[in-house]
Design an enzyme around this catalytic site. Structure first.
Site, mmCIF file in Angstrom:
data_model
loop_
_atom_site.group_PDB
_atom_site.id
_atom_site.type_symbol
_atom_site.label_atom_id
_atom_site.label_comp_id
_atom_site.label_asym_id
_atom_site.label_seq_id
_atom_site.Cartn_x
_atom_site.Cartn_y
_atom_site.Cartn_z
ATOM 1 N N SER A 90 0.122 5.361 3.728
ATOM 2 C CA SER A 90 -0.747 4.052 5.488
ATOM 3 C C SER A 90 0.749 3.552 6.441
ATOM 4 O O SER A 90 -0.377 2.992 7.151
ATOM 5 C CB SER A 90 -0.816 3.248 4.104
ATOM 6 O OG SER A 90 0.306 2.316 3.805
ATOM 7 N N ALA A 142 0.995 -1.019 0.647
ATOM 8 C CA ALA A 142 0.246 0.005 -0.092
ATOM 9 C C ALA A 142 0.749 1.133 0.511
ATOM 10 O O ALA A 142 1.766 1.492 0.432
ATOM 11 C CB ALA A 142 -1.215 -0.094 1.316
ATOM 12 N N CYS A 143 0.376 2.640 -0.210
ATOM 13 C CA CYS A 143 1.374 3.622 -0.443
ATOM 14 C C CYS A 143 1.820 3.719 1.136
ATOM 15 O O CYS A 143 1.623 3.428 1.767
ATOM 16 C CB CYS A 143 0.152 4.560 -0.857
ATOM 17 S SG CYS A 143 -0.839 5.443 0.330
ATOM 18 N N LEU A 144 3.412 4.572 0.786
ATOM 19 C CA LEU A 144 3.340 5.093 2.146
ATOM 20 C C LEU A 144 2.510 5.684 3.061
ATOM 21 O O LEU A 144 2.938 5.558 4.205
ATOM 22 C CB LEU A 144 5.227 5.501 2.093
ATOM 23 C CG LEU A 144 6.505 4.583 1.020
ATOM 24 C CD1 LEU A 144 6.910 5.332 0.634
ATOM 25 C CD2 LEU A 144 6.334 3.448 2.010
#
Length: 294
Positions: free
Chosen positions: A195, A191-193
């Site tokens: 998160s 997931a994108c950083l």
């Protein structure tokens, strides 16, 4: 009218149970009906499968767009470029200053809505400039049970989710990816950083880069499915339970703590519950459902 492109499923896919073959054929049909697409391509499991099938069906009418921002590790952008070059897929890297989008830097609970709305609106503009009929993303049925405010943005922008429309779940996508020989069939979820940070914690380029360096350190040690969550000066490591004993071996634990201190974490902690999706949502109030961030 775009001429129909004959697509012959691989023999390994033909050997699959009828329900899975039907989903695969339905996906092909959905893409064929769209005629031309811009695929939001992150190089993850879902979008890699989607861009592969889209290219098989539509040829050069399927174009890949990969966002490059502080939320995305450079390795993912590089993987996307390499995959498209190997497959002969037209690919565009889309630089996107995500932290300048209103509300994103403050990291509210609905951050994902503002992020996705801005990014996909930009992709729609790029797709329209190239005469592509739709922007498609890799959402699937397994995303339905999660708290994902970004999905509201996708609906508002009329982004198409062909995997979801075809009735596919993550297990289906992995099985079909393996049959197609895709290297991502067993790739860990990502997931994108953003998160990695509790809601309300301001997002900065330095903080995002720090958690990325921490995770890359652990990946280099052979850990695959993991997260490093940043709680101020504390790094909380999540590993799958079977990897925890190896992490606790003498030497690796101390080396990890030393490296994490070197990159800016005063303390390093191991989460005893291990890796799980959306662990930062466990403290949200009751009116917010389950996970947004895998």
């Amino acid at each position: 009218m775009i001429p129909k492109r004959k697509v012959i499923p691989m023999t390994s896919i033909n050997s699959f149970p009828e329900p899975l073959r039907q989903k695969y054929e339905k996906l092909q049909s959905i893409l064929q009906q769209l005629g031309s697409v811009a695929v939001a391509f992150s190089s993850g499991v879902d979008s890699t499968f989607l861009v592969k099938v889209a290219h098989d069906v539509l040829g050069d009418k399927a174009v890949a767009f990969t966002a490059a921002s502080d939320f995305v590790p450079q390795r993912d952008v590089d993987d996307a470029k390499a995959f498209c070059a190997k497959e002969g897929i037209e690919h565009h890297t889309v630089p996107f200053p995500i932290l300048t989008v209103p509300h994103v830097e403050e990291n509210p609970e609905d951050r994902c809505y503002f992020c996705k709305h801005a990014l996909f609106a930009h992709m729609k503009e790029l797709a329209a400039e190239r005469g592509l009929a739709a922007v498609v993303d890799g959402s699937n049925l397994d995303d339905d049970g999660d708290y994902r405010p970004g999905h509201k943005a996708l609906k508002e922008l009329a982004i198409v989710s062909p995997l979801h429309e075809a009735g596919m779940r993550k297990a289906d996508i992995r099985a079909l990816s393996k049959a197609l020989g895709l290297p991502t069939w067993d790739k860990p979820s990502f997931a994108c950083l953003a998160s990695r940070f509790p809601y309300g914690t301001a997002l900065t380029p330095e903080g995002l880069a720090r958690v990325n360096r921490a995770e890359e350190f652990l990946m280099a040690k052979g850990f695959r499915q993991l997260r490093v969550r940043a709680h101020g000066e504390v790094a909380r490591i999540e590993l799958v339970p079977e990897d925890i004993p190896r992490f606790l071996e003498k030497g690796l634990r101390e080396e990890t703590a030393a490296y994490f201190k070197h990159i800016g974490f005063a303390y390093t902690a191991l989460d005893l519950l291990g890796y799980r999706t959306g662990s930062l949502n466990e403290t949200l109030h009751d009116d917010v459902e389950t996970a947004e961030n895998p």
